[in-house]
Design a protein around this motif. Sequence first.
Motif, PDB file in Angstrom:
ATOM      1  N   THR A 139       0.926   3.898  -2.625  1.00  0.00           N
ATOM      2  CA  THR A 139       0.363   5.024  -1.877  1.00  0.00           C
ATOM      3  C   THR A 139       0.951   5.988  -0.982  1.00  0.00           C
ATOM      4  O   THR A 139       0.126   7.134  -0.940  1.00  0.00           O
ATOM      5  CB  THR A 139      -0.850   4.868  -1.981  1.00  0.00           C
ATOM      6  OG1 THR A 139      -1.109   4.203  -0.490  1.00  0.00           O
ATOM      7  CG2 THR A 139      -2.283   4.032  -2.321  1.00  0.00           C
ATOM      8  N   SER A 175      -7.525  -0.852  -3.038  1.00  0.00           N
ATOM      9  CA  SER A 175      -7.020   0.147  -2.668  1.00  0.00           C
ATOM     10  C   SER A 175      -5.605   0.652  -3.268  1.00  0.00           C
ATOM     11  O   SER A 175      -4.781   1.774  -3.097  1.00  0.00           O
ATOM     12  CB  SER A 175      -6.967  -0.301  -1.686  1.00  0.00           C
ATOM     13  OG  SER A 175      -5.720  -1.133  -1.458  1.00  0.00           O
ATOM     14  N   SER A 186      -3.824   6.071  -5.530  1.00  0.00           N
ATOM     15  CA  SER A 186      -2.596   6.006  -5.261  1.00  0.00           C
ATOM     16  C   SER A 186      -1.988   6.694  -6.399  1.00  0.00           C
ATOM     17  O   SER A 186      -2.101   7.857  -6.922  1.00  0.00           O
ATOM     18  CB  SER A 186      -3.263   4.362  -6.330  1.00  0.00           C
ATOM     19  OG  SER A 186      -3.900   5.047  -7.608  1.00  0.00           O
ATOM     20  N   LEU A 226       0.922  -0.924   0.140  1.00  0.00           N
ATOM     21  CA  LEU A 226       0.382   0.053   0.362  1.00  0.00           C
ATOM     22  C   LEU A 226       1.058   0.745   0.114  1.00  0.00           C
ATOM     23  O   LEU A 226       0.650   2.197  -0.853  1.00  0.00           O
ATOM     24  CB  LEU A 226      -0.983   0.187   1.011  1.00  0.00           C
ATOM     25  CG  LEU A 226      -1.890   1.025   1.409  1.00  0.00           C
ATOM     26  CD1 LEU A 226      -2.710   1.248   0.237  1.00  0.00           C
ATOM     27  CD2 LEU A 226      -3.002   1.307   2.552  1.00  0.00           C
ATOM     28  N   ASN A 268      -9.533   7.831 -11.192  1.00  0.00           N
ATOM     29  CA  ASN A 268      -9.721   6.743 -10.546  1.00  0.00           C
ATOM     30  C   ASN A 268      -8.711   5.510 -11.324  1.00  0.00           C
ATOM     31  O   ASN A 268      -9.148   5.716 -12.806  1.00  0.00           O
ATOM     32  CB  ASN A 268     -11.240   5.863 -10.235  1.00  0.00           C
ATOM     33  CG  ASN A 268     -11.074   4.490  -8.920  1.00  0.00           C
ATOM     34  OD1 ASN A 268     -10.733   5.035  -8.018  1.00  0.00           O
ATOM     35  ND2 ASN A 268     -11.661   3.312  -9.515  1.00  0.00           N
ATOM     36  N   LYS A 313      -6.403  -5.746  -5.053  1.00  0.00           N
ATOM     37  CA  LYS A 313      -7.294  -5.008  -3.764  1.00  0.00           C
ATOM     38  C   LYS A 313      -7.688  -3.156  -4.519  1.00  0.00           C
ATOM     39  O   LYS A 313      -6.372  -2.948  -5.351  1.00  0.00           O
ATOM     40  CB  LYS A 313      -6.889  -4.521  -2.548  1.00  0.00           C
ATOM     41  CG  LYS A 313      -6.980  -5.870  -1.905  1.00  0.00           C
ATOM     42  CD  LYS A 313      -6.260  -5.707  -0.537  1.00  0.00           C
ATOM     43  CE  LYS A 313      -5.148  -6.692   0.508  1.00  0.00           C
ATOM     44  NZ  LYS A 313      -4.524  -6.362   1.092  1.00  0.00           N
ATOM     45  N   ARG A 373      -3.328   3.728   5.760  1.00  0.00           N
ATOM     46  CA  ARG A 373      -4.593   4.538   5.669  1.00  0.00           C
ATOM     47  C   ARG A 373      -5.143   4.718   4.216  1.00  0.00           C
ATOM     48  O   ARG A 373      -4.071   4.542   3.299  1.00  0.00           O
ATOM     49  CB  ARG A 373      -4.669   6.117   6.301  1.00  0.00           C
ATOM     50  CG  ARG A 373      -4.645   6.160   7.901  1.00  0.00           C
ATOM     51  CD  ARG A 373      -4.035   7.435   8.134  1.00  0.00           C
ATOM     52  NE  ARG A 373      -3.358   8.154   8.254  1.00  0.00           N
ATOM     53  CZ  ARG A 373      -2.422   8.985   8.926  1.00  0.00           C
ATOM     54  NH1 ARG A 373      -3.310   9.876   9.160  1.00  0.00           N
ATOM     55  NH2 ARG A 373      -0.821   9.046   8.202  1.00  0.00           N
ATOM     56  N   LYS A 374      -6.337   4.450   3.958  1.00  0.00           N
ATOM     57  CA  LYS A 374      -6.676   4.533   2.371  1.00  0.00           C
ATOM     58  C   LYS A 374      -6.163   6.143   1.444  1.00  0.00           C
ATOM     59  O   LYS A 374      -6.637   6.755   2.066  1.00  0.00           O
ATOM     60  CB  LYS A 374      -7.835   4.109   1.766  1.00  0.00           C
ATOM     61  CG  LYS A 374      -7.932   2.652   2.629  1.00  0.00           C
ATOM     62  CD  LYS A 374      -9.663   2.598   1.900  1.00  0.00           C
ATOM     63  CE  LYS A 374     -10.349   1.095   2.390  1.00  0.00           C
ATOM     64  NZ  LYS A 374     -11.813   0.572   2.305  1.00  0.00           N
ATOM     65  N   ARG A 375      -5.676   5.625   0.272  1.00  0.00           N
ATOM     66  CA  ARG A 375      -5.097   7.492  -0.014  1.00  0.00           C
ATOM     67  C   ARG A 375      -5.041   6.791  -1.524  1.00  0.00           C
ATOM     68  O   ARG A 375      -4.830   6.406  -1.747  1.00  0.00           O
ATOM     69  CB  ARG A 375      -3.380   7.770   0.798  1.00  0.00           C
ATOM     70  CG  ARG A 375      -3.521   8.796   2.324  1.00  0.00           C
ATOM     71  CD  ARG A 375      -4.532   9.644   1.798  1.00  0.00           C
ATOM     72  NE  ARG A 375      -4.132  10.002   3.918  1.00  0.00           N
ATOM     73  CZ  ARG A 375      -5.305   9.670   4.590  1.00  0.00           C
ATOM     74  NH1 ARG A 375      -5.967   8.900   4.402  1.00  0.00           N
ATOM     75  NH2 ARG A 375      -4.934  10.521   5.661  1.00  0.00           N
ATOM     76  N   SER A 418      -6.614   3.137  -6.783  1.00  0.00           N
ATOM     77  CA  SER A 418      -8.174   4.005  -5.811  1.00  0.00           C
ATOM     78  C   SER A 418      -7.984   5.464  -5.933  1.00  0.00           C
ATOM     79  O   SER A 418      -6.553   5.729  -5.964  1.00  0.00           O
ATOM     80  CB  SER A 418      -8.381   3.588  -4.544  1.00  0.00           C
ATOM     81  OG  SER A 418      -9.768   4.748  -4.207  1.00  0.00           O
ATOM     82  N   GLU A 451      -9.617   7.394  -4.434  1.00  0.00           N
ATOM     83  CA  GLU A 451     -10.218   7.713  -3.037  1.00  0.00           C
ATOM     84  C   GLU A 451     -10.553   8.831  -3.012  1.00  0.00           C
ATOM     85  O   GLU A 451     -11.945   8.541  -3.508  1.00  0.00           O
ATOM     86  CB  GLU A 451      -8.691   7.135  -2.433  1.00  0.00           C
ATOM     87  CG  GLU A 451      -9.470   7.556  -0.262  1.00  0.00           C
ATOM     88  CD  GLU A 451      -9.788   6.606  -0.198  1.00  0.00           C
ATOM     89  OE1 GLU A 451     -10.842   6.665   0.689  1.00  0.00           O
ATOM     90  OE2 GLU A 451     -10.000   5.743  -1.184  1.00  0.00           O
TER      91      GLU A 451
END
Length: 451
Positions: free
Chosen positions: A132, A169, A141, A128, A181, A167, A137-139, A172, A174
Motif C-alpha cells: 500500500t 489490508s 493496495s 503493508l 477491492n 489480511k 495507516r490503512k491505504r 483492500s 480502503e
Amino acid sequence: MSIDRRALLAGTSCGFGYLALQALCHQQAFAATATASGLSAKRPPIAPRAKRVIFLCMSGGPAQMDTFDHKPQTTSKGHPGSVFAFDRHGESGLPISELLPETARHADQLCVINGMHADTGIHAQSFLQLHTGERLRKRPSLGSWISYGLGTENQNLPGFISLNTSKSSVYSSEFLPSIHNGTPIGVNGENMSTATINNIESDHLPMDAKRRQLDWVQSLNRQHVSSRAVDHQLNGVIESMELGFRMQAESPDLLDIRDETENTLRRYRVGKQTEQVGTCKVTDFGRQCLLARRFSEAGVRFVEVNHGSWDQHKNHRRDLRANCEATDAPIAALLDDLRQRGLLEDTLVIWGGEFGRPGLNPNDKKDETGHNANGFTFWLAGGGVKGGYVHGKTDATGARAVEGKVHFRDLHATILHLLGLPPNDLQYWHAGRHHRLTGPDGGKVVTDLFA
C-alpha cells in the motif's frame, strides 16, 4: 513600497477564496470520476508497456544471497554471504542459485533488482508498505490503485484477484470505491486445492429469476442513493452486486482446471506439495500460478499469488530449499506459458517479498538468519522491462544496497508507469486532501529497467 497589514489582507482575501474554490472543485471532479469510472477499461494517459500484472508475493523475506544476489567469500577469515552455489545462466550470464534450476531457464527474461530497500524490518509494517505504500495507516493496495486507474479488460471479472491471501489490508481498496477491492480466493491458510470464490455458483433459481431478484434489490438501492449526498462507498456496493452477478458467467469455468492437460498440471506441480517443511507452508503454489495465468488471460488486470513463509530464522538451509522447491517449477511453467501464448510481452511479472535476510558465514556452521530491509532483491519479467539484466548492487556482505537503490515507492512508481499511469498524478481525494500510492514525497520511475 511598504504594504500595511490591512492592505495585505484586503488584497489577498480573493486569493484565499480562490484557493478554497479550487480545492472544492478538485474534490468534486475526483468524486465524479470515481463515481463514473467503475471497472470500465480506461485508456492509459501515457503509452503503456504492460497491460496487466502478476505479482508473485514471497511473504516472510526471501534470502536474496542464496537466490539471486551472489555473495562469494572474498577473505580467508569468512564473512556473511551465500551458502549455496551459483551458476551463470542464459546468454546474459545472469547469476542464479542452484536452488532455482527451472527459473534459471528464463534468465534472459529476468530483470533483477539487487538494490531494493525498505523502511523497516518488521514483517507486518513492511508487508503493508509493499502493498500500500504505508507502514502503519490503512491505504488502498497496489492492485486496487491499478484497477482504479485502468479498470478491467473483462467486465465479467474483477480488476484485482488475490490468491492465498491473509489480511484484508493487503487487498483492500480502503477509501477507493469498493468495486476496486481485491477478490480473495483462499484466505488465512485455506486449502488452495479447493479454494474458490464464495457464493458465485448456485442452482436454487434460474438465471432470469436471479436477474429479476437483483433488479428489485438494486431499485431499492438506487432509491436509497437518490435520497443521500454523493456516497462512493454505497455506489461501489451497487456496482459490486452487479459484478457478482456477471461473474457467474465466467468465474466457475476459470476456477475449474480440469480442462488443463496432464502435462500442464505436471509442469505447474499442481497438488504436489502436500506436507509443510519447516517454515514452507502448503500453498499449492502450482495451482495458484495456473489460476493466475487463466485469470490474466481472461482479462483480470492484477493477480497476486502468495507463498510463505520465507522467514527462516532457524534451519535456513532446509527451509530455503523447501521454499525454492515449492515455487521454482510453477514460476517457470507460468513464464513458459506466458511466452508461448504471446502474453509475456505485455504482462508484468513481479517476484519479491517485504524484505530480505542477512547472509550466513559458511565458516561458522550456523544455520540462522534474521531480517534485512537495507538491501534485498526483486525481479521483474515481461511487460517492457529488460531481460538478463541486473540493476543495483549491495555491498560485499549483502548488508545494504549501495548502488541503484530502489525503494518501494520507486518500485510502485515504476509499475504504474509501465502500465501507462503517471505515478505521481494518479490520485484520489479523501479526508480533505489528495492521496496517491507513492505517498506525499512521490516515487521515482526507474527507467533503467525499461527495454
